[in-house]
Design a protein around this motif. Structure first.
Motif, PDB file in Angstrom:
ATOM      1  N   GLU A 134       7.806  13.943  -2.427  1.00 53.37           N
ATOM      2  CA  GLU A 134       7.172  13.886  -1.112  1.00 53.37           C
ATOM      3  C   GLU A 134       5.856  14.650  -1.103  1.00 53.37           C
ATOM      4  N   ALA A 135       5.886  15.827  -1.729  1.00 52.45           N
ATOM      5  CA  ALA A 135       4.656  16.625  -1.788  1.00 52.45           C
ATOM      6  C   ALA A 135       3.583  15.903  -2.597  1.00 52.45           C
ATOM      7  N   ALA A 136       4.026  15.057  -3.535  1.00 55.57           N
ATOM      8  CA  ALA A 136       3.094  14.286  -4.356  1.00 55.57           C
ATOM      9  C   ALA A 136       2.583  13.050  -3.625  1.00 55.57           C
ATOM     10  N   GLY A 137       3.016  12.879  -2.380  1.00 58.08           N
ATOM     11  CA  GLY A 137       2.462  11.802  -1.566  1.00 58.08           C
ATOM     12  C   GLY A 137       3.224  10.488  -1.584  1.00 58.08           C
ATOM     13  N   TYR A 138       4.430  10.481  -2.113  1.00 52.86           N
ATOM     14  CA  TYR A 138       5.200   9.230  -2.089  1.00 52.86           C
ATOM     15  C   TYR A 138       5.725   8.993  -0.664  1.00 52.86           C
ATOM     16  N   ASP A 139       5.519   7.776  -0.186  1.00 54.03           N
ATOM     17  CA  ASP A 139       5.854   7.450   1.213  1.00 54.03           C
ATOM     18  C   ASP A 139       7.295   6.992   1.374  1.00 54.03           C
ATOM     19  N   VAL A 140       7.804   6.386   0.308  1.00 56.79           N
ATOM     20  CA  VAL A 140       9.171   5.870   0.357  1.00 56.79           C
ATOM     21  C   VAL A 140       9.914   6.397  -0.864  1.00 56.79           C
ATOM     22  N   ILE A 141      11.050   7.031  -0.634  1.00 61.02           N
ATOM     23  CA  ILE A 141      11.876   7.496  -1.751  1.00 61.02           C
ATOM     24  C   ILE A 141      13.139   6.645  -1.757  1.00 61.02           C
ATOM     25  N   LEU A 142      13.385   5.975  -2.847  1.00 62.67           N
ATOM     26  CA  LEU A 142      14.610   5.186  -2.989  1.00 62.67           C
ATOM     27  C   LEU A 142      15.568   5.955  -3.898  1.00 62.67           C
ATOM     28  N   VAL A 143      16.737   6.285  -3.369  1.00 67.54           N
ATOM     29  CA  VAL A 143      17.718   7.011  -4.170  1.00 67.54           C
ATOM     30  C   VAL A 143      18.872   6.072  -4.486  1.00 67.54           C
ATOM     31  N   GLU A 144      18.984   5.713  -5.750  1.00 68.17           N
ATOM     32  CA  GLU A 144      20.016   4.773  -6.179  1.00 68.17           C
ATOM     33  C   GLU A 144      21.276   5.529  -6.598  1.00 68.17           C
ATOM     34  N   THR A 145      22.413   4.971  -6.279  1.00 69.85           N
ATOM     35  CA  THR A 145      23.642   5.581  -6.786  1.00 69.85           C
ATOM     36  C   THR A 145      24.682   4.524  -7.088  1.00 69.85           C
ATOM     37  N   GLY A 205       0.778  -1.231   0.000  1.00 75.24           N
ATOM     38  CA  GLY A 205       0.000   0.000   0.000  1.00 75.24           C
ATOM     39  C   GLY A 205       0.814   1.287   0.000  1.00 75.24           C
ATOM     40  N   TYR A 206       2.117   1.156   0.002  1.00 73.43           N
ATOM     41  CA  TYR A 206       2.953   2.360  -0.027  1.00 73.43           C
ATOM     42  C   TYR A 206       3.075   2.903  -1.445  1.00 73.43           C
ATOM     43  N   LYS A 207       3.297   4.198  -1.537  1.00 73.25           N
ATOM     44  CA  LYS A 207       3.657   4.795  -2.818  1.00 73.25           C
ATOM     45  C   LYS A 207       5.177   4.975  -2.830  1.00 73.25           C
ATOM     46  N   VAL A 208       5.817   4.529  -3.900  1.00 75.54           N
ATOM     47  CA  VAL A 208       7.284   4.463  -3.947  1.00 75.54           C
ATOM     48  C   VAL A 208       7.843   5.275  -5.113  1.00 75.54           C
ATOM     49  N   ALA A 209       8.770   6.182  -4.808  1.00 79.57           N
ATOM     50  CA  ALA A 209       9.463   6.909  -5.876  1.00 79.57           C
ATOM     51  C   ALA A 209      10.912   6.449  -5.936  1.00 79.57           C
ATOM     52  N   VAL A 210      11.423   6.269  -7.135  1.00 76.28           N
ATOM     53  CA  VAL A 210      12.816   5.845  -7.318  1.00 76.28           C
ATOM     54  C   VAL A 210      13.561   6.928  -8.093  1.00 76.28           C
ATOM     55  N   LEU A 211      14.619   7.456  -7.489  1.00 73.66           N
ATOM     56  CA  LEU A 211      15.444   8.474  -8.142  1.00 73.66           C
ATOM     57  C   LEU A 211      16.851   7.925  -8.292  1.00 73.66           C
ATOM     58  N   ALA A 212      17.682   8.604  -9.048  1.00 70.49           N
ATOM     59  CA  ALA A 212      19.055   8.148  -9.197  1.00 70.49           C
ATOM     60  C   ALA A 212      20.005   9.331  -9.203  1.00 70.49           C
ATOM     61  N   ILE A 213      21.158   9.115  -8.590  1.00 74.12           N
ATOM     62  CA  ILE A 213      22.232  10.095  -8.685  1.00 74.12           C
ATOM     63  C   ILE A 213      23.389   9.384  -9.345  1.00 74.12           C
ATOM     64  N   ASP A 214      23.758   9.873 -10.495  1.00 76.21           N
ATOM     65  CA  ASP A 214      24.765   9.188 -11.279  1.00 76.21           C
ATOM     66  C   ASP A 214      25.711  10.195 -11.909  1.00 76.21           C
ATOM     67  N   PRO A 215      26.762  10.548 -11.183  1.00 77.43           N
ATOM     68  CA  PRO A 215      27.668  11.577 -11.700  1.00 77.43           C
ATOM     69  C   PRO A 215      28.373  11.114 -12.962  1.00 77.43           C
ATOM     70  N   SER A 216      28.344   9.824 -13.233  1.00 78.90           N
ATOM     71  CA  SER A 216      29.063   9.321 -14.402  1.00 78.90           C
ATOM     72  C   SER A 216      28.294   9.571 -15.688  1.00 78.90           C
ATOM     73  N   SER A 217      27.027   9.906 -15.559  1.00 83.49           N
ATOM     74  CA  SER A 217      26.215  10.063 -16.761  1.00 83.49           C
ATOM     75  C   SER A 217      26.719  11.205 -17.632  1.00 83.49           C
ATOM     76  N   SER A 218      27.408  12.154 -16.999  1.00 83.95           N
ATOM     77  CA  SER A 218      27.945  13.266 -17.782  1.00 83.95           C
ATOM     78  C   SER A 218      29.050  12.770 -18.713  1.00 83.95           C
ATOM     79  N   LEU A 219      29.694  11.681 -18.331  1.00 85.36           N
ATOM     80  CA  LEU A 219      30.777  11.160 -19.150  1.00 85.36           C
ATOM     81  C   LEU A 219      30.261  10.216 -20.229  1.00 85.36           C
ATOM     82  N   THR A 220      29.369   9.336 -19.829  1.00 82.65           N
ATOM     83  CA  THR A 220      28.937   8.292 -20.744  1.00 82.65           C
ATOM     84  C   THR A 220      27.732   8.700 -21.558  1.00 82.65           C
ATOM     85  N   GLY A 221      27.044   9.743 -21.118  1.00 82.60           N
ATOM     86  CA  GLY A 221      25.828  10.133 -21.799  1.00 82.60           C
ATOM     87  C   GLY A 221      24.664   9.266 -21.367  1.00 82.60           C
ATOM     88  N   GLY A 222      24.964   8.197 -20.647  1.00 82.50           N
ATOM     89  CA  GLY A 222      23.910   7.309 -20.177  1.00 82.50           C
ATOM     90  C   GLY A 222      23.452   7.694 -18.802  1.00 82.50           C
TER      91      GLY A 222
END
Lengths: 328, 328
Positions: free
Chosen positions: B143-154, B82-99
């Motif tokens: 968070e303002a959009a109501g997501y209960d869990v934020i997963l930040v991948e790196t 029943g949770y709302k889940v947001a998944v974000l990513a921090i990837d400093p390498s994307s500037s190099l690879t374009g990915g």
């Protein structure tokens, strides 16, 4: 310029080993008076070609680990072997306590009296960047004065270990017996900065425990990435009191130097350290210039409170701070 | 202002769960166009009172540790509960690879389709401070959009883990079996940032080895200072493939939250994180402003070469850089 000194004489005297001239030059470097700073920098520039020939060793450890006893015994041994040894300190806490880890010279009485040793207390308070800058430049002056080994002592306060790691070739962590207990209180990541862990006070009834502690550290080190590429960080036991194991520490450092000179890690690390220092000084200068007015500092604090209380987004606070007529 | 949007509508739609409006608001935040940035900031400001109600979880691990498989399985379990889940990513390498680590949405196909989940790829290249800022603000919008869990991948590149540790409540290190081998290649200090170490792929023939690895990690953790005061960092085994142990991970996080809310570590850490972010943004802005001209950047590089070659002291180079007509 009101202040005039015979620069030629200073250069000559420092290079021929005058501790008085060296001490005065360091005072110029550490001065907060602009005229004196200029002299310090001019001297340093002329001495720069004579720097870089020492082994730079950082030494850290929790209070009570016996840093000064170790440095006294280790320094004396090196002097006896014919080396010239300079001892510096980085102590960010001195600005709070008014004291200094090397301020109390009686702590290293014997070494202080040795004609081959030079002991310089921690520079007086300032920003961390300031302490950093002064200590690095003091180190360079000592090298130009012919010191072969520079020992940089630090206590584990704030960023001091990172600063010291960033200015030395070899970083030594002085530890007490009972690794398990001690590590709980040890600063995070400190073990991974160390090129050697030296368990002190391995004497008398403590000797057996010290050996057990060395074994524990070895076990942990096995799991950690080494501080220096292609180097296996050893754990050693010494008795500063009975001067046991100090030669093993020194041989470890010499063997480290030999390997790292061969694979160019030595030279590359020094170059990177200098460039990092340059970049840190730029940030420091930008910060100091921007916050040179009391009003700006005040705005920064006030906006910080709004950010902390979630009354303002970080972006808005930063925009406000940088708007020309920022008053809040 | 050419660009006009109905801000009221945006606020209403985001708060009532429109993923389209949330995605657009994030695009404003991430935009490099000044007008759009202003809109993004205005939206964020109005949404700020509705932020702060999620559990923010950082997830890191070496490539191949199975981050996306874990996030997919873990996120799906939470959605089912029943949770709302947001998944974000921090990837400093994307500037190099374009990915981008989340660019390839197929990696989390099932989760992406779940109406309770929102997946946002890494923001496009920029300074590390820029990525930092955008990701934090994106998190607040979610968070303002109501997501209960934020997963930040790196991924473990550059300073990314430190950045993620600085924006989440709970930091999870995903590990592979064979702690000894893996730790040698693991980034220094990373274990000491973790609030839990989760050994993935504990399935099939690998299960026994995974349990052995968990025991090894426990042994090491015993010697390390915990990432969060009054918390004992656990090591756990999971199988993302067979969805085993994921509930234990979630219960660990809930129990962490309960303790840290009780002793105020939760709230205090968030406040400190926001203030740190504010300070980082100030430094970033100072740096960007100073180096806004190509000539200044060029001077900096040229002086860096002189410093590197020991033709100039660091102090002199910095003075030169800050002199008004610095040309070199």
């Amino acid at each position: 310029k009101k202040l005039l000194i015979d620069e030629e004489e200073y250069i000559r005297e420092i290079r021929s080993g005058s501790r008085l001239h060296l001490a005065k030059a360091i005072t110029f470097i550490e001065s907060t008076v602009s005229d004196q700073q200029v002299i310090g920098q001019r001297l340093l520039k002329q001495l720069l070609p004579y720097t870089g020939n020492s082994i730079r060793i950082g030494i850290t450890g929790v209070p009570g680990a016996g840093k000064s006893t170790f440095i006294e015994a280790f320094g004396k041994m090196l002097c006896d072997q014919g080396y010239k040894v300079a001892v510096l300190a980085i102590d960010p806490s001195s600005s709070l306590t008014g004291g200094s880890i090397l301020g109390d010279k009686t702590r290293m009485e014997e070494l202080a009296k040795n004609p081959r040793a030079f002991i310089r207390p921690s520079p007086s308070a300032g920003t961390l960047g300031g302490v950093h800058k002064k200590s690095r430049e003091t180190m360079l002056l000592c090298e130009a004065a012919g010191y072969d080994v520079i020992l940089v002592e630090t206590v584990g306060v704030g960023q001091s270990e990172t600063i010291v790691r960033g200015m030395v070739d070899f970083f030594l962590l002085l530890a007490l017996t009972g690794a398990g207990d001690e590590l709980q209180g040890m600063k995070k990541g400190i073990m991974e900065l160390a090129d050697a862990i030296v368990v002190n006070k391995a004497d008398g009834a403590n000797e057996k425990l010290a050996k057990k502690t060395v074994a524990e550290y070895k076990q942990i080190l096995h799991f950690l990435a080494p501080s220096t590429p292609n180097w296996t960080t050893p754990a050693l036991a010494v008795s500063s009191l009975y001067k046991k194991g100090l030669d093993v520490v020194w041989n470890t450092i010499l063997s480290f130097q030999k390997s790292m000179l061969e694979n160019s890690v030595w030279e590359n690390r020094r170059k990177e350290q200098t460039v990092d220092w340059y970049k840190t000084m730029i940030i420091d200068r930008l910060y100091d210039d921007f916050f040179s007015s009391i009003e700006k500092k005040q705005s920064m604090k006030e906006l910080e409170q709004l950010v902390r209380g979630e009354q303002m987004t970080v972006s808005q606070a930063v925009d406000e701070l940088f708007s020309s007529n920022s008053k809040q």
